[in-house]
Design a protein around this motif. Structure first.
Motif, short mmCIF file in Angstrom:
data_model
loop_
_atom_site.label_atom_id
_atom_site.label_comp_id
_atom_site.label_asym_id
_atom_site.label_seq_id
_atom_site.Cartn_x
_atom_site.Cartn_y
_atom_site.Cartn_z
N ALA A 1 0.82 -1.21 0.00
CA ALA A 1 0.00 0.00 0.00
C ALA A 1 0.86 1.26 0.00
CB ALA A 1 -0.93 -0.01 1.20
N ALA A 2 2.02 1.21 0.63
CA ALA A 2 2.91 2.37 0.63
C ALA A 2 3.48 2.63 -0.76
CB ALA A 2 4.04 2.16 1.64
N LEU A 3 3.78 1.55 -1.49
CA LEU A 3 4.32 1.71 -2.84
C LEU A 3 3.26 2.18 -3.83
CD1 LEU A 3 6.62 -1.45 -3.04
CD2 LEU A 3 7.37 0.94 -3.16
N GLN A 4 2.02 1.76 -3.61
CA GLN A 4 0.93 2.17 -4.51
C GLN A 4 -0.26 2.63 -3.67
OE1 GLN A 4 -0.06 -0.47 -7.76
NE2 GLN A 4 2.06 -1.14 -8.02
N PRO A 5 -0.17 3.83 -3.10
CA PRO A 5 -1.20 4.28 -2.14
C PRO A 5 -2.58 4.52 -2.74
CG PRO A 5 0.38 6.03 -2.62
CD PRO A 5 0.93 4.78 -3.24
N ALA A 6 -2.70 4.54 -4.06
CA ALA A 6 -4.00 4.72 -4.68
C ALA A 6 -4.57 3.42 -5.22
CB ALA A 6 -3.91 5.76 -5.81
N ASN A 7 -3.95 2.30 -4.88
CA ASN A 7 -4.42 1.00 -5.36
C ASN A 7 -5.47 0.45 -4.40
OD1 ASN A 7 -4.58 -1.93 -5.78
ND2 ASN A 7 -2.86 -1.65 -7.18
N GLY A 8 -6.73 0.45 -4.84
CA GLY A 8 -7.81 0.02 -3.96
C GLY A 8 -7.71 -1.43 -3.55
N SER A 9 -7.21 -2.29 -4.43
CA SER A 9 -7.08 -3.71 -4.08
C SER A 9 -6.05 -3.92 -2.99
CB SER A 9 -6.71 -4.52 -5.32
OG SER A 9 -7.76 -4.50 -6.27
N PHE A 10 -4.93 -3.20 -3.06
CA PHE A 10 -3.91 -3.33 -2.02
C PHE A 10 -4.42 -2.81 -0.69
CE2 PHE A 10 -0.16 -3.00 -5.27
CZ PHE A 10 -0.58 -4.18 -5.85
N LEU A 11 -5.16 -1.71 -0.73
CA LEU A 11 -5.72 -1.16 0.51
C LEU A 11 -6.78 -2.09 1.09
CD1 LEU A 11 -5.97 2.57 -0.61
CD2 LEU A 11 -4.54 1.69 1.24
N ASN A 12 -7.51 -2.78 0.22
CA ASN A 12 -8.48 -3.76 0.72
C ASN A 12 -7.77 -4.89 1.43
OD1 ASN A 12 -11.28 -4.93 0.79
ND2 ASN A 12 -10.23 -6.56 -0.31
N THR A 13 -6.66 -5.37 0.84
CA THR A 13 -5.88 -6.43 1.50
C THR A 13 -5.37 -5.96 2.85
OG1 THR A 13 -5.20 -7.38 -0.62
CG2 THR A 13 -3.82 -7.87 1.28
N LEU A 14 -4.91 -4.71 2.91
CA LEU A 14 -4.45 -4.15 4.18
C LEU A 14 -5.59 -4.15 5.20
CD1 LEU A 14 -2.41 -2.69 5.99
CD2 LEU A 14 -3.05 -0.55 4.83
N GLY A 15 -6.77 -3.74 4.77
CA GLY A 15 -7.92 -3.71 5.67
C GLY A 15 -8.29 -5.09 6.18
N VAL A 16 -8.30 -6.07 5.28
CA VAL A 16 -8.64 -7.44 5.69
C VAL A 16 -7.62 -7.95 6.71
CG1 VAL A 16 -8.89 -9.82 4.90
CG2 VAL A 16 -9.85 -7.96 3.54
N THR A 17 -6.35 -7.67 6.46
CA THR A 17 -5.31 -8.12 7.39
C THR A 17 -5.52 -7.51 8.77
OG1 THR A 17 -3.77 -8.22 5.51
CG2 THR A 17 -2.82 -8.32 7.72
N LEU A 18 -5.80 -6.23 8.81
CA LEU A 18 -6.03 -5.55 10.09
C LEU A 18 -7.28 -6.11 10.78
CD1 LEU A 18 -5.21 -1.95 8.86
CD2 LEU A 18 -3.98 -3.15 10.69
N SER A 19 -8.30 -6.44 10.00
CA SER A 19 -9.52 -6.98 10.62
C SER A 19 -9.25 -8.35 11.22
CB SER A 19 -10.65 -7.07 9.58
OG SER A 19 -10.43 -8.11 8.65
N PHE A 20 -8.43 -9.17 10.56
CA PHE A 20 -8.07 -10.47 11.12
C PHE A 20 -7.31 -10.31 12.44
CE2 PHE A 20 -7.95 -12.71 6.72
CZ PHE A 20 -9.32 -12.93 6.80
N MET A 21 -6.63 -9.19 12.60
CA MET A 21 -5.88 -8.93 13.83
C MET A 21 -6.75 -8.29 14.91
SD MET A 21 -2.36 -7.53 12.03
CE MET A 21 -1.25 -7.77 13.45
N GLY A 22 -8.03 -8.07 14.60
CA GLY A 22 -8.94 -7.45 15.56
C GLY A 22 -8.87 -5.94 15.62
N ARG A 23 -8.15 -5.33 14.70
CA ARG A 23 -7.99 -3.88 14.68
C ARG A 23 -9.04 -3.28 13.74
NH1 ARG A 23 -1.62 -3.07 13.64
NH2 ARG A 23 -2.38 -0.93 13.32
N LEU A 24 -10.28 -3.28 14.21
CA LEU A 24 -11.39 -2.96 13.33
C LEU A 24 -11.39 -1.51 12.88
CD1 LEU A 24 -14.33 -5.00 14.90
CD2 LEU A 24 -12.67 -5.67 13.16
#
Length: 217
Positions: free
Chosen positions: A63-86
């Motif tokens: 996400a840092a390399l491509q901050p406007a990439n919605g798919s990468f940001l979605n992956t980041l969000g899913v990862t954070l949700s799995f960690m309980g960081r809603l």
């Protein structure tokens, strides 16, 4: 990233060979250390092995390399949700929808998570966007159904859940959720009984799994 790398990795993952897929992608990363698509893929693969800290590092780098990439940001969000960081997950998904508002994935994720942080109305709005962008997705309609249910809009939730089942009629989980919503809704008892009988007919009893371990304990 060569698209075939993603395809091969997903095939390995589906075959229960997550570690092999990860090893393959690590080789690719050594050859292309700044390839954001490889980082995003690695994050997805790491989810299934429980290595969420490493998955987060990979997703954050992508996400840092491509901050406007919605798919990468979605992956980041899913990862954070799995960690309980809603709250952090929601922030990532909201960045994703701003960067790529026509990508349904982040809208679907928001629909399922916003009600859990006391934003039920926003969850419905996100669910409507996701289902509108991907009307053939059972996951999108299921997320909308959950958001509507959490907002107290049970009749609409039932209709959204029914649409999810129409799209994926063999998915027992979706049918079970539809029945659960109907139990909470205003459906007449005789109609509800018919739905339960229909569910039973569509889901025959599972056969016992073959025993491979001589000592089940």
């Amino acid at each position: 990233m060569d698209p075939s790398v993603w395809d091969r990795a997903m095939q390995m993952l589906a075959a229960g060979k997550a570690d092999d897929a990860i090893a393959m992608v690590r080789v690719q990363q050594r050859l292309r250390p700044r390839d954001a698509e490889l980082m995003n893929l690695m994050a997805v693969l790491l989810w299934g092995t429980g290595r969420l800290d490493e998955a987060l590092r990979q997703a954050e780098r992508a996400a840092a390399l491509q901050p406007a990439n919605g798919s990468f940001l979605n992956t980041l969000g899913v990862t954070l949700s799995f960690m309980g960081r809603l709250h952090d997950a929601v922030a990532a998904w909201e960045r994703a929808t701003a960067a790529d508002p026509r990508n349904p994935l982040a809208w679907i994720s928001l629909a399922g998570t916003l009600p859990r942080i006391e934003r039920a109305g926003d969850g419905v709005a996100a669910g409507l966007r996701g289902a509108g962008l991907d009307p053939g997705s059972a996951a999108a309609h299921n997320a909308l159904a959950s958001a509507l249910k959490n907002a107290g809009r049970m009749d609409e939730a039932i209709e959204a859940a029914r649409e999810a089942v129409r799209i994926a009629p063999d998915d027992a989980r979706l049918r079970s959720q539809l029945l659960l919503f109907m139990n909470y809704g205003s459906m007449p008892a005789d109609a509800l009984a018919r739905e339960h009988r229909s569910f039973g007919a569509a889901c025959p009893p599972a056969r016992p799994a073959a025993r491979t371990d001589p000592d089940p304990d």
